[in-house]
Design a protein around this motif. Sequence first.
Motif, PDB file in Angstrom:
ATOM      1  N   GLY A  75       0.793  -1.229   0.000  1.00 15.60           N
ATOM      2  CA  GLY A  75       0.000   0.000   0.000  1.00 15.60           C
ATOM      3  C   GLY A  75       0.817   1.266   0.000  1.00 15.60           C
ATOM      4  N   LYS A  76       1.992   1.228  -0.627  1.00 13.23           N
ATOM      5  CA  LYS A  76       2.878   2.379  -0.684  1.00 13.23           C
ATOM      6  C   LYS A  76       2.866   2.974  -2.091  1.00 13.23           C
ATOM      7  N   PRO A  77       3.175   4.276  -2.224  1.00 18.15           N
ATOM      8  CA  PRO A  77       3.245   4.868  -3.557  1.00 18.15           C
ATOM      9  C   PRO A  77       4.427   4.310  -4.338  1.00 18.15           C
ATOM     10  N   THR A  78       4.273   4.199  -5.642  1.00 15.99           N
ATOM     11  CA  THR A  78       5.340   3.717  -6.511  1.00 15.99           C
ATOM     12  C   THR A  78       6.021   4.908  -7.164  1.00 15.99           C
ATOM     13  N   PHE A  79       7.255   5.134  -6.843  1.00 14.07           N
ATOM     14  CA  PHE A  79       7.996   6.240  -7.432  1.00 14.07           C
ATOM     15  C   PHE A  79       8.612   5.809  -8.761  1.00 14.07           C
ATOM     16  N   GLY A  80       8.681   6.731  -9.681  1.00 13.04           N
ATOM     17  CA  GLY A  80       9.320   6.492 -10.966  1.00 13.04           C
ATOM     18  C   GLY A  80       9.540   7.823 -11.641  1.00 13.04           C
ATOM     19  N   ASN A  81       9.899   7.820 -12.913  1.00 12.41           N
ATOM     20  CA  ASN A  81      10.120   9.082 -13.595  1.00 12.41           C
ATOM     21  C   ASN A  81       9.138   9.290 -14.743  1.00 12.41           C
ATOM     22  N   CYS A  82       9.069  10.529 -15.188  1.00 13.44           N
ATOM     23  CA  CYS A  82       8.097  10.922 -16.212  1.00 13.44           C
ATOM     24  C   CYS A  82       8.298  10.145 -17.515  1.00 13.44           C
ATOM     25  N   ALA A  83       9.550   9.795 -17.810  1.00 18.35           N
ATOM     26  CA  ALA A  83       9.852   9.150 -19.077  1.00 18.35           C
ATOM     27  C   ALA A  83       9.198   7.779 -19.220  1.00 18.35           C
ATOM     28  N   SER A  84       8.759   7.190 -18.118  1.00 21.36           N
ATOM     29  CA  SER A  84       8.073   5.894 -18.197  1.00 21.36           C
ATOM     30  C   SER A  84       6.731   5.936 -17.471  1.00 21.36           C
TER      31      SER A  84
END
Length: 202
Positions: free
Chosen positions: A137-146
Amino acid sequence: MDSRVIAEMILHLGHITSREAPVLGLTPAQWAALRYFARANRFSRTPSAFAAFQGTTRGTASQTIKSLEAQTYLTRMRSEADGRSARLDLTEKAKAILAHDPLEALVRAADGLSRSGRGHFASGLQLMLGEVARERGKPTFGNCASCERLEGDGCRRVGQAHYACGFMSEPLVLKELDGLCINFVQGAPLRRTGSFAGATPR
């Protein structure tokens, strides 16, 4: 390779590349904060987003942030939109000390992989991070490019940016596409061919 072995190797890699003793006067928690604010985009350089990324309480995150502000490694700016939320930015002093980050040993090890190897490894880790985050139940961090919320085709038109964040309804400059974001939703990776101007439309 057995999945449990992979999980144990990742955990062990984290253990041997993090030091319990302070390095250049900074604790592991403070180094983690500097790395985060160096990579996070402008929407995610907040105390609450940092706490979510670290999987810790806001109180604990706040103490780490305050200690770095006191040492002039971070500077706080109030949001122009509501005046309540704050954005944290690295100072020049912080950018200089990051060159001596104890994590550099791991960076050099990653540099030893082939370009395709790094790509496959990064993709696999992103999928694993997403799965564990969803399960807990945690947020998934990533970048705008994907991210599936990325809008635009990379072409600059009069009065428009190359790209925009569909979630925040804000334009994005090219260098922001690789920043960590708390609003990330996994999508198809943006294809890059030398420069963003030649990117394939999403």
